[in-house]
Design a protein around this motif. Structure first.
Motif, PDB file in Angstrom:
ATOM      1  N   SER A  15       0.777  -1.376  -0.029  1.00 19.47           N
ATOM      2  CA  SER A  15       0.095   0.036  -0.065  1.00 19.47           C
ATOM      3  C   SER A  15       0.793   1.118  -0.141  1.00 19.47           C
ATOM      4  O   SER A  15       0.440   2.335  -0.410  1.00 19.47           O
ATOM      5  N   ILE A  16       2.077   1.048   0.636  1.00 18.99           N
ATOM      6  CA  ILE A  16       3.088   2.266   0.678  1.00 18.99           C
ATOM      7  C   ILE A  16       3.724   2.700  -0.688  1.00 18.99           C
ATOM      8  O   ILE A  16       3.622   3.589  -1.224  1.00 18.99           O
ATOM      9  N   PHE A  17       4.189   1.664  -1.533  1.00 23.35           N
ATOM     10  CA  PHE A  17       5.151   1.644  -2.422  1.00 23.35           C
ATOM     11  C   PHE A  17       4.252   1.354  -3.891  1.00 23.35           C
ATOM     12  O   PHE A  17       4.824   1.815  -4.915  1.00 23.35           O
ATOM     13  N   ARG A  18       3.032   1.043  -3.762  1.00 22.60           N
ATOM     14  CA  ARG A  18       2.369   0.906  -4.998  1.00 22.60           C
ATOM     15  C   ARG A  18       0.908   1.303  -4.596  1.00 22.60           C
ATOM     16  O   ARG A  18       0.317   1.282  -3.414  1.00 22.60           O
ATOM     17  N   LYS A  19       0.168   1.721  -5.761  1.00 20.75           N
ATOM     18  CA  LYS A  19      -1.222   2.388  -5.579  1.00 20.75           C
ATOM     19  C   LYS A  19      -2.229   1.056  -5.241  1.00 20.75           C
ATOM     20  O   LYS A  19      -2.330   0.429  -5.972  1.00 20.75           O
ATOM     21  N   GLU A  20      -2.806   1.375  -4.149  1.00 18.78           N
ATOM     22  CA  GLU A  20      -3.972   0.378  -3.797  1.00 18.78           C
ATOM     23  C   GLU A  20      -4.958   0.569  -4.540  1.00 18.78           C
ATOM     24  O   GLU A  20      -5.413   1.782  -5.057  1.00 18.78           O
ATOM     25  N   VAL A  21      -5.656  -0.431  -5.004  1.00 23.96           N
ATOM     26  CA  VAL A  21      -6.968  -0.243  -5.816  1.00 23.96           C
ATOM     27  C   VAL A  21      -8.034  -0.940  -5.183  1.00 23.96           C
ATOM     28  O   VAL A  21      -7.964  -1.953  -4.178  1.00 23.96           O
ATOM     29  N   VAL A  22      -9.196  -0.410  -5.464  1.00 25.12           N
ATOM     30  CA  VAL A  22     -10.375  -1.204  -5.268  1.00 25.12           C
ATOM     31  C   VAL A  22     -10.674  -2.372  -6.266  1.00 25.12           C
ATOM     32  O   VAL A  22     -10.758  -2.369  -7.258  1.00 25.12           O
ATOM     33  N   ARG A  23     -10.855  -3.684  -5.591  1.00 24.63           N
ATOM     34  CA  ARG A  23     -10.915  -4.884  -6.325  1.00 24.63           C
ATOM     35  C   ARG A  23     -12.236  -5.351  -6.252  1.00 24.63           C
ATOM     36  O   ARG A  23     -12.772  -5.648  -5.184  1.00 24.63           O
ATOM     37  N   THR A  24     -12.853  -5.228  -7.446  1.00 23.41           N
ATOM     38  CA  THR A  24     -14.269  -5.817  -7.576  1.00 23.41           C
ATOM     39  C   THR A  24     -14.559  -6.736  -8.590  1.00 23.41           C
ATOM     40  O   THR A  24     -14.169  -6.654  -9.733  1.00 23.41           O
ATOM     41  N   ILE A  25     -15.180  -7.765  -7.813  1.00 22.46           N
ATOM     42  CA  ILE A  25     -15.557  -9.039  -9.006  1.00 22.46           C
ATOM     43  C   ILE A  25     -17.019  -9.100  -9.012  1.00 22.46           C
ATOM     44  O   ILE A  25     -17.735  -9.412  -7.990  1.00 22.46           O
ATOM     45  N   GLN A  26     -17.337  -8.955 -10.362  1.00 18.37           N
ATOM     46  CA  GLN A  26     -18.874  -9.432 -10.445  1.00 18.37           C
ATOM     47  C   GLN A  26     -19.134 -10.981 -10.379  1.00 18.37           C
ATOM     48  O   GLN A  26     -18.745 -11.611 -11.375  1.00 18.37           O
ATOM     49  N   VAL A  27     -19.878 -11.207  -9.553  1.00 17.84           N
ATOM     50  CA  VAL A  27     -19.871 -13.025  -9.234  1.00 17.84           C
ATOM     51  C   VAL A  27     -21.207 -13.314  -9.967  1.00 17.84           C
ATOM     52  O   VAL A  27     -21.476 -14.575 -10.633  1.00 17.84           O
ATOM     53  N   ALA A  33     -18.399  -8.660  -5.265  1.00 16.48           N
ATOM     54  CA  ALA A  33     -17.452  -8.779  -4.036  1.00 16.48           C
ATOM     55  C   ALA A  33     -16.246  -7.628  -4.403  1.00 16.48           C
ATOM     56  O   ALA A  33     -15.792  -7.654  -5.371  1.00 16.48           O
ATOM     57  N   THR A  34     -16.286  -6.810  -3.221  1.00 18.21           N
ATOM     58  CA  THR A  34     -15.327  -5.920  -3.357  1.00 18.21           C
ATOM     59  C   THR A  34     -14.375  -5.849  -2.194  1.00 18.21           C
ATOM     60  O   THR A  34     -14.673  -6.102  -0.973  1.00 18.21           O
ATOM     61  N   ASN A  35     -12.975  -6.001  -2.401  1.00 21.99           N
ATOM     62  CA  ASN A  35     -11.831  -6.109  -1.502  1.00 21.99           C
ATOM     63  C   ASN A  35     -12.104  -7.340  -0.447  1.00 21.99           C
ATOM     64  O   ASN A  35     -11.675  -7.274   0.634  1.00 21.99           O
ATOM     65  N   LEU A  36     -12.557  -8.485  -1.042  1.00 17.87           N
ATOM     66  CA  LEU A  36     -12.695  -9.768  -0.083  1.00 17.87           C
ATOM     67  C   LEU A  36     -11.582 -10.520  -0.047  1.00 17.87           C
ATOM     68  O   LEU A  36     -10.589 -10.153  -1.241  1.00 17.87           O
ATOM     69  N   TRP A  37     -11.282 -11.186   0.864  1.00 15.76           N
ATOM     70  CA  TRP A  37     -10.214 -11.998   0.972  1.00 15.76           C
ATOM     71  C   TRP A  37      -9.997 -13.129  -0.169  1.00 15.76           C
ATOM     72  O   TRP A  37     -11.118 -13.119  -1.307  1.00 15.76           O
ATOM     73  N   HIS A  38      -9.096 -14.042  -0.418  1.00 15.95           N
ATOM     74  CA  HIS A  38      -8.867 -14.868  -1.755  1.00 15.95           C
ATOM     75  C   HIS A  38      -9.788 -15.672  -1.622  1.00 15.95           C
ATOM     76  O   HIS A  38     -10.175 -16.189  -0.455  1.00 15.95           O
ATOM     77  N   CYS A  39     -10.567 -16.084  -2.569  1.00 16.78           N
ATOM     78  CA  CYS A  39     -11.527 -17.195  -2.634  1.00 16.78           C
ATOM     79  C   CYS A  39     -11.670 -17.600  -4.098  1.00 16.78           C
ATOM     80  O   CYS A  39     -11.978 -16.937  -5.069  1.00 16.78           O
ATOM     81  N   THR A  62     -28.456  -5.213  -6.625  1.00 17.61           N
ATOM     82  CA  THR A  62     -27.474  -5.663  -6.350  1.00 17.61           C
ATOM     83  C   THR A  62     -26.724  -5.645  -5.196  1.00 17.61           C
ATOM     84  O   THR A  62     -26.925  -4.579  -4.353  1.00 17.61           O
ATOM     85  N   VAL A  63     -26.392  -6.775  -4.702  1.00 18.28           N
ATOM     86  CA  VAL A  63     -25.660  -6.611  -3.200  1.00 18.28           C
ATOM     87  C   VAL A  63     -24.010  -6.645  -3.456  1.00 18.28           C
ATOM     88  O   VAL A  63     -23.539  -7.407  -4.148  1.00 18.28           O
ATOM     89  N   ASN A  64     -23.615  -5.641  -3.100  1.00 19.18           N
ATOM     90  CA  ASN A  64     -22.001  -5.445  -3.187  1.00 19.18           C
ATOM     91  C   ASN A  64     -21.398  -5.768  -1.482  1.00 19.18           C
ATOM     92  O   ASN A  64     -21.485  -4.859  -0.768  1.00 19.18           O
ATOM     93  N   LEU A  65     -20.814  -6.775  -1.578  1.00 18.69           N
ATOM     94  CA  LEU A  65     -20.112  -7.338  -0.129  1.00 18.69           C
ATOM     95  C   LEU A  65     -18.761  -6.925  -0.376  1.00 18.69           C
ATOM     96  O   LEU A  65     -17.835  -7.112  -0.902  1.00 18.69           O
TER      97      LEU A  65
END
Length: 322
Positions: A15-27, A33-39, A62-65
C-alpha cells in the motif's frame, strides 16, 4: 480468519510503494465482491449462500459485499446494497476502523456499536452454523457442543495450532507457561512445530486433530473488546477445553460460559490459571460444565434472524428510492 504477520506486512508495504486499488468482482448479475479475501469461488461464501437461501438475490437489487483487503472505496454505486463485512480486527486496518459505516448501507463486524447502520455479526457464526439454519438447527448445534464426555481421557493433553506468533508473542508465552508448569505442548502448526501428526495423520484437518486433544491453546492475534474469532469455538466444537487469551478475557459473554474456559492473562503470574488447571486435572468433573449460556441459542438466532430482516428491509428501501 486471521492473516499472519508476514501477510499483513506485505499488504502494508504494497500500500505504501504501490497504488492500492479497489478490487471488485462481479459474481452474478445481483452479487459482487469488493476487497474480499482470496476465494476460488465466491458462491461458496457463507453470506452469498445466506442471501441465496433467503431469496434476497432475486429482488432486483445488486448486493455488493465489501471487506478490508484493498483501497477504501469512495465511489460506490448508491443504487446497490453495499454491505461491509470484516473477518479481521478493523482496529489494525486503520482505514477501516469505522467499520466501513461511512460508505456502506450496512456494516457487520465484531465491535459493540449502537448505530442504525451497524449489526454485530462476528465471523465465528459462519463457522458453526449453516447459512440455511433455522432456530431449531441452531439449538441442535448448541446442544451437541454443550458438553464433551470423556475429554480428559484423550491422548494429547495440550496442543497449539498456529502459523505464527504475531505482535504480542502471546502464543509462545502461553506455551512456555504450560510447559513450565504442566508438561509438553504439542505444537502441530507451523509455529514452534514439534509434531507432524496434524499433517500426516489428519491430512491437515484441524477439527479431526483437535478431537484427540484435551486442552487447546487458542489465543487471538489481538486483545480487543468484542474481537472473538472462530478459534475458541473450534476448540469447543471439538470438545476441547480452551486455554484462551483475547477479548479482554470476556469472550462472547451472552454466548459462552466463562466457567468452561481457562484464561491466560498477560503481565500476571497466572496463578488463577494454574489453580483452575490443577482443579480440572484432579477433580475430573469438567464434563458436567456446559460450554454455552442458557440463552446462547436464542442470542445466536437473534443475530442471524435480524441480519436477514435488516437486509430485506434495506433492499425494499433501495427499490423504493429508484
Amino acid at each position: 480468519m486471521d492473516f499472519n504477520l508476514f501477510e499483513v506486512l506485505v499488504m502494508e508495504i504494497f500500500s505504501i510503494f504501490r497504488k492500492e486499488v479497489v478490487r471488485t468482482i462481479q459474481v452474478t448479475p445481483n452479487f459482487q465482491a469488493t476487497n474480499l479475501w482470496h476465494c476460488e469461488d465466491f458462491k461458496t461464501l457463507w453470506l452469498y449462500k445466506f442471501l441465496d437461501h433467503h431469496k434476497l438475490l432475486e429482488k432486483d437489487v445488486t448486493v455488493n459485499l465489501i471487506s478490508v483487503f484493498g483501497k477504501r472505496p469512495t465511489d460506490l454505486n448508491k443504487d446497490y446494497l453495499n454491505i461491509f463485512f470484516t473477518a479481521e480486527n478493523v482496529h489494525y486496518f486503520k482505514k477501516y476502523n469505522d467499520n466501513g459505516m461511512s460508505f456502506s448501507d450496512l456494516s457487520l463486524g465484531f465491535d459493540y456499536i449502537d448505530h442504525p447502520k451497524y449489526h454485530r455479526f462476528p465471523l465465528w457464526i459462519t463457522y458453526l452454523f449453516p447459512p440455511d439454519s433455522t432456530f431449531e438447527k441452531v439449538k441442535e448445534i448448541v446442544n451437541n457442543y454443550n458438553y464433551s464426555s470423556g475429554v480428559l481421557d484423550r491422548p494429547t493433553q495440550f496442543s497449539l495450532i498456529a502459523s505464527h506468533n504475531y505482535r504480542g508473542k502471546m502464543r509462545k508465552k502461553i506455551v512456555n507457561f504450560i510447559e513450565a508448569n504442566f508438561g509438553k505442548v504439542e505444537c502441530a502448526g507451523k509455529f514452534m512445530n514439534n509434531t507432524n501428526k496434524l499433517k500426516v495423520d489428519y491430512k491437515d484437518n484441524k477439527l479431526d486433530y483437535l478431537k484427540q486433544v484435551v486442552f487447546n491453546i487458542c489465543p487471538e492475534n489481538t486483545n480487543n473488546k468484542g474481537y472473538t474469532t472462530e478459534k475458541i469455538f473450534e476448540a469447543i466444537q471439538c470438545g476441547c477445553i480452551p486455554i484462551y487469551w483475547g477479548d479482554e478475557s470476556n469472550p462472547e459473554p451472552t454466548i459462552l460460559n466463562r466457567e468452561a474456559i481457562l484464561f491466560y492473562k498477560d503481565n500476571t503470574t497466572n496463578e488463577e490459571l494454574k489453580k483452575n488447571l490443577n482443579l480440572i486435572l484432579s477433580s475430573k468433573n469438567i464434563d458436567t460444565i456446559p460450554r454455552f449460556t442458557d440463552n446462547a441459542a436464542e442470542e445466536i438466532w437473534r443475530m442471524i434472524y435480524e441480519l436477514r430482516n435488516k437486509i430485506d428491509q434495506l433492499i425494499v428501501e433501495k427499490k423504493l428510492a429508484v
